[in-house]
Write a protein that holds these residues in place. Structure first.
Motif, PDB file in Angstrom:
ATOM      1  N   PRO A   1      45.703  12.394 -96.127  1.00 54.46           N
ATOM      2  CA  PRO A   1      47.147  12.108 -96.081  1.00 54.46           C
ATOM      3  C   PRO A   1      47.909  12.735 -97.239  1.00 54.46           C
ATOM      4  CG  PRO A   1      45.919  10.159 -96.748  1.00 54.46           C
ATOM      5  CD  PRO A   1      44.917  11.154 -96.278  1.00 54.46           C
ATOM      6  N   TRP A   2      47.285  12.850 -98.417  1.00 48.44           N
ATOM      7  CA  TRP A   2      47.983  13.464 -99.547  1.00 48.44           C
ATOM      8  C   TRP A   2      48.300  14.934 -99.272  1.00 48.44           C
ATOM      9  CZ3 TRP A   2      44.575  11.246-104.102  1.00 48.44           C
ATOM     10  CH2 TRP A   2      44.904   9.895-104.285  1.00 48.44           C
ATOM     11  N   TYR A   3      47.358  15.637 -98.639  1.00 50.03           N
ATOM     12  CA  TYR A   3      47.627  17.030 -98.276  1.00 50.03           C
ATOM     13  C   TYR A   3      48.817  17.104 -97.322  1.00 50.03           C
ATOM     14  CZ  TYR A   3      47.405  21.399 -95.767  1.00 50.03           C
ATOM     15  OH  TYR A   3      47.750  22.589 -95.181  1.00 50.03           O
ATOM     16  N   CYS A   4      48.859  16.201 -96.341  1.00 55.27           N
ATOM     17  CA  CYS A   4      49.976  16.177 -95.398  1.00 55.27           C
ATOM     18  C   CYS A   4      51.299  15.937 -96.125  1.00 55.27           C
ATOM     19  CB  CYS A   4      49.759  15.092 -94.350  1.00 55.27           C
ATOM     20  SG  CYS A   4      48.362  15.387 -93.231  1.00 55.27           S
ATOM     21  N   ALA A   5      51.295  15.001 -97.058  1.00 58.49           N
ATOM     22  CA  ALA A   5      52.517  14.701 -97.812  1.00 58.49           C
ATOM     23  C   ALA A   5      52.999  15.929 -98.579  1.00 58.49           C
ATOM     24  CB  ALA A   5      52.276  13.539 -98.764  1.00 58.49           C
ATOM     25  N   LEU A   6      52.071  16.630 -99.232  1.00 58.28           N
ATOM     26  CA  LEU A   6      52.432  17.808-100.018  1.00 58.28           C
ATOM     27  C   LEU A   6      52.965  18.927 -99.125  1.00 58.28           C
ATOM     28  CD1 LEU A   6      52.466  19.249-102.755  1.00 58.28           C
ATOM     29  CD2 LEU A   6      50.083  19.937-102.336  1.00 58.28           C
ATOM     30  N   ALA A   7      52.286  19.189 -98.002  1.00 57.00           N
ATOM     31  CA  ALA A   7      52.714  20.257 -97.099  1.00 57.00           C
ATOM     32  C   ALA A   7      54.086  19.966 -96.499  1.00 57.00           C
ATOM     33  CB  ALA A   7      51.682  20.436 -95.985  1.00 57.00           C
TER      34      ALA A   7
ATOM     35  N   LEU B   1      53.353  25.608 -92.930  1.00 51.90           N
ATOM     36  CA  LEU B   1      53.057  24.412 -93.718  1.00 51.90           C
ATOM     37  C   LEU B   1      53.079  23.157 -92.848  1.00 51.90           C
ATOM     38  CD1 LEU B   1      55.144  25.229 -96.909  1.00 51.90           C
ATOM     39  CD2 LEU B   1      52.676  24.826 -96.867  1.00 51.90           C
ATOM     40  N   LEU B   2      54.102  23.039 -92.014  1.00 55.95           N
ATOM     41  CA  LEU B   2      54.269  21.802 -91.251  1.00 55.95           C
ATOM     42  C   LEU B   2      53.158  21.598 -90.232  1.00 55.95           C
ATOM     43  CD1 LEU B   2      56.393  19.502 -91.195  1.00 55.95           C
ATOM     44  CD2 LEU B   2      57.330  20.578 -89.158  1.00 55.95           C
ATOM     45  N   VAL B   3      52.852  22.648 -89.456  1.00 60.75           N
ATOM     46  CA  VAL B   3      51.842  22.465 -88.409  1.00 60.75           C
ATOM     47  C   VAL B   3      50.430  22.378 -88.973  1.00 60.75           C
ATOM     48  CG1 VAL B   3      53.275  23.614 -86.687  1.00 60.75           C
ATOM     49  CG2 VAL B   3      51.564  24.939 -87.948  1.00 60.75           C
ATOM     50  N   SER B   4      50.239  22.802 -90.212  1.00 57.54           N
ATOM     51  CA  SER B   4      48.906  22.691 -90.808  1.00 57.54           C
ATOM     52  C   SER B   4      48.498  21.245 -91.033  1.00 57.54           C
ATOM     53  CB  SER B   4      48.856  23.453 -92.138  1.00 57.54           C
ATOM     54  OG  SER B   4      49.589  22.784 -93.149  1.00 57.54           O
TER      55      SER B   4
ATOM     56  N   ILE C   1      44.355  25.723 -87.498  1.00 54.62           N
ATOM     57  CA  ILE C   1      42.909  25.729 -87.724  1.00 54.62           C
ATOM     58  C   ILE C   1      42.578  25.598 -89.207  1.00 54.62           C
ATOM     59  CG2 ILE C   1      40.800  27.082 -87.458  1.00 54.62           C
ATOM     60  CD1 ILE C   1      42.099  28.359 -84.988  1.00 54.62           C
ATOM     61  N   LEU C   2      43.194  26.443 -90.039  1.00 54.99           N
ATOM     62  CA  LEU C   2      42.888  26.429 -91.464  1.00 54.99           C
ATOM     63  C   LEU C   2      43.347  25.137 -92.133  1.00 54.99           C
ATOM     64  CD1 LEU C   2      43.760  30.129 -92.392  1.00 54.99           C
ATOM     65  CD2 LEU C   2      41.506  29.114 -91.981  1.00 54.99           C
ATOM     66  N   GLY C   3      44.458  24.567 -91.658  1.00 57.44           N
ATOM     67  CA  GLY C   3      44.914  23.296 -92.209  1.00 57.44           C
ATOM     68  C   GLY C   3      43.889  22.196 -91.996  1.00 57.44           C
ATOM     69  N   GLY C   4      43.270  22.173 -90.814  1.00 54.89           N
ATOM     70  CA  GLY C   4      42.223  21.186 -90.559  1.00 54.89           C
ATOM     71  C   GLY C   4      41.012  21.386 -91.430  1.00 54.89           C
ATOM     72  N   PHE C   5      40.581  22.642 -91.609  1.00 54.80           N
ATOM     73  CA  PHE C   5      39.451  22.931 -92.480  1.00 54.80           C
ATOM     74  C   PHE C   5      39.758  22.529 -93.924  1.00 54.80           C
ATOM     75  CE2 PHE C   5      37.784  25.503 -89.030  1.00 54.80           C
ATOM     76  CZ  PHE C   5      36.419  25.445 -89.238  1.00 54.80           C
ATOM     77  N   LEU C   6      40.968  22.840 -94.392  1.00 55.61           N
ATOM     78  CA  LEU C   6      41.334  22.510 -95.769  1.00 55.61           C
ATOM     79  C   LEU C   6      41.367  21.004 -95.985  1.00 55.61           C
ATOM     80  CD1 LEU C   6      42.260  23.358 -98.573  1.00 55.61           C
ATOM     81  CD2 LEU C   6      44.604  23.519 -97.683  1.00 55.61           C
ATOM     82  N   ALA C   7      41.909  20.265 -95.019  1.00 51.50           N
ATOM     83  CA  ALA C   7      41.960  18.808 -95.146  1.00 51.50           C
ATOM     84  C   ALA C   7      40.555  18.210 -95.188  1.00 51.50           C
ATOM     85  CB  ALA C   7      42.761  18.209 -93.994  1.00 51.50           C
ATOM     86  N   ASP C   8      39.638  18.736 -94.366  1.00 53.28           N
ATOM     87  CA  ASP C   8      38.252  18.257 -94.386  1.00 53.28           C
ATOM     88  C   ASP C   8      37.577  18.575 -95.721  1.00 53.28           C
ATOM     89  OD1 ASP C   8      38.122  17.045 -91.904  1.00 53.28           O
ATOM     90  OD2 ASP C   8      37.448  18.845 -90.864  1.00 53.28           O
ATOM     91  N   TYR C   9      37.837  19.771 -96.255  1.00 55.51           N
ATOM     92  CA  TYR C   9      37.245  20.168 -97.537  1.00 55.51           C
ATOM     93  C   TYR C   9      37.727  19.267 -98.666  1.00 55.51           C
ATOM     94  CZ  TYR C   9      36.412  22.880-101.780  1.00 55.51           C
ATOM     95  OH  TYR C   9      36.047  23.273-103.034  1.00 55.51           O
ATOM     96  N   LEU C  10      39.015  19.007 -98.702  1.00 50.40           N
ATOM     97  CA  LEU C  10      39.564  18.136 -99.741  1.00 50.40           C
ATOM     98  C   LEU C  10      39.068  16.702 -99.588  1.00 50.40           C
ATOM     99  CD1 LEU C  10      43.265  19.437 -99.798  1.00 50.40           C
ATOM    100  CD2 LEU C  10      41.490  19.862-101.527  1.00 50.40           C
TER     101      LEU C  10
END
Length: 439
Positions: A304-310, A340-343, A286-295
């Motif tokens: 995609p950059w957040y995914c790469a970093l995580a 990290l991975l599932v986020s 849940i929080l990973g989705g919110f963080l990706a939307d915020y960024l």
């Protein structure tokens, strides 16, 4: 577009629909994985070989799931999606319950084939529906909530399945876990409204002059060429597939690793890993989705950059997890890497769905699922088993640890590269559709 499609204006109802689809995803995973905790009882009663068990637990489900996934996705792009979800869920739940009535190998194999046939039609229309209920700027968080089903499913399949089997036997386990899915299918059919297909894409397309493909499905080969030349879709699918190779590897091999390396029972391992999945996985999704939307509000490339970093940060945690001499540290490192991975899953699914035409979403989701299951579920675990056998003379009980580490490091590195590559194709202009064909 179905004549029963209705406009949706946000609000609480869309979250009700989202939760129902998340529960569908949960039963998808639970009915798929419950077989693993029942293997020994089934093997003893029917006097099966390990080869037959392998066919029942993996091949029977995977082959038909892969064969029917793309046709099911294609159908989802031109039919009433909520009806398709309801029928698919009821079908695979019924077939899962019928596993409890098996009288031998062949009847159980046929029932497991039915589970794979039904589940092939569940994922693509679910993701497509969600994409039409949530605007692009909130899609990652919605997909993150949807992906919580992938965390709750294993917990239900492993933990509840094991407890039910101990109390009532393996046959009633299939029945007790199958019947609720049939009921949920009926609830979805009666209460979920079909959203207008492509309503958010249509809004963006009108601003940029690109409205083709909102309502009319193109011929199959035209759709396949469109997806092949879509750089965002193509790269995200590769990135997500490589992300899930170690995810499946840990799901299958971490339990025997803990039992080989530490003095713990299978019951204790189930409690430890089930706890890690629930405590770490649910908030991370849940929080990973919110963080990706915020960024992404600052720059859409950050999805995609957040995914790469995580994904990159997962590598040291899961490496130390399999090298630690302490059970507590092993579990702690695993949980950190898992979080990290599932986020990344909410952002990854939203990138797939938002990068294609509305009439391509079911097909796109099916192709993504096909490659993920082929590499992560069909090839990855078997490759690790072969590596472990070959390294056993040199490394003893640690051969399995080193095999999983090797596959995880290579796969996660490739995933990070592909996610970074996705960022190069994402357009910064928020008014235009997310689809891109540039390099």
């Amino acid at each position: 577009m179905s004549s029963k499609s209705v406009p949706t204006n946000g609000g609480v109802y869309r979250y009700y629909a989202l939760i129902m689809l998340m529960l569908t995803f949960m039963f998808n995973i639970a009915d798929r994985l419950v077989m693993s905790v029942l293997i020994e009882d089934i093997k003893a009663e029917f006097m099966l070989s390990d080869t037959q068990i392998g066919l029942l637990a993996g091949t029977a489900f995977t082959v038909f799931y892969l064969l029917l996934g793309v046709p099911a996705g294609r159908l989802a792009d031109r039919t009433n999606r909520k009806t398709m979800v309801a029928i698919s869920l009821s079908l695979w739940s019924l077939m899962s319950a019928l596993c409890g009535a098996a009288v031998g190998f062949w009847t159980l194999l046929l029932a497991r084939l039915g589970v794979g046939v039904g589940e092939a039609g569940g994922g693509p229309p679910s993701a497509s529906i969600i994409t039409d209920y949530f605007a692009p700027h909130e899609l990652s968080r919605a997909m993150g909530i949807f992906a919580v089903g992938a965390v709750l499913g294993p917990a239900l399949g492993y933990a509840a399945g094991g407890l039910i089997a101990e109390a009532y036997g393996w046959r009633w386990t299939f029945v007790i876990l199958g019947v609720p899915g049939i009921v949920l299918g009926l609830i979805i059919y009666l209460t979920i409204r079909e959203p207008r297909r492509g309503r958010y894409y249509q809004h963006a397309g009108e601003q940029s002059g690109a409205t083709k493909g909102v309502d009319t499905q193109e011929p199959f080969m035209t759709t396949m060429r469109s997806l092949w030349t879509n750089n965002i879709f193509f790269r995200v699918v590769l990135a997500n597939a490589f992300t899930n190779i170690p995810s499946f590897a840990f799901a299958i091999w971490l339990a025997p690793i803990l039992m080989r390396n530490f003095d713990v029972t299978s019951g204790e391992v189930g409690v430890y890993l089930g706890g890690a999945l629930l405590v770490g996985g649910v908030p991370a999704m849940i929080l990973g989705g919110f963080l990706a939307d915020y960024l992404a509000k600052k720059n859409p490339k950050w999805r995609p950059w957040y995914c790469a970093l995580a994904v990159l940060l997962t590598i040291p945690f899961w490496t130390f997890c399999l090298l630690s001499n302490s059970l507590e540290m092993t579990l702690a490192f695993y949980m950190c890497g898992y979080v990290l991975l599932v986020s990344t899953q909410g952002a990854a699914i939203s990138l797939v769905q938002s990068s294609v035409l509305p009439t391509e979403r079911g097909t796109a989701g099916a192709i993504s699922s096909l490659l993920t299951n082929l590499l992560g579920y069909g090839i990855g675990p078997a490759l690790i088993g072969v590596m472990s056998d070959n390294w056993a003379d040199s490394y003893g009980s640690m051969s399995l640890n080193y095999s999983v580490i090797s596959v995880a490091v290579v796969s996660l590195t490739m995933a990070a590269i592909f996610f970074w590559w996705v960022g190069k194709a994402v357009r910064i202009d928020p008014a235009s559709p997310a689809r891109a064909t540039s390099t």
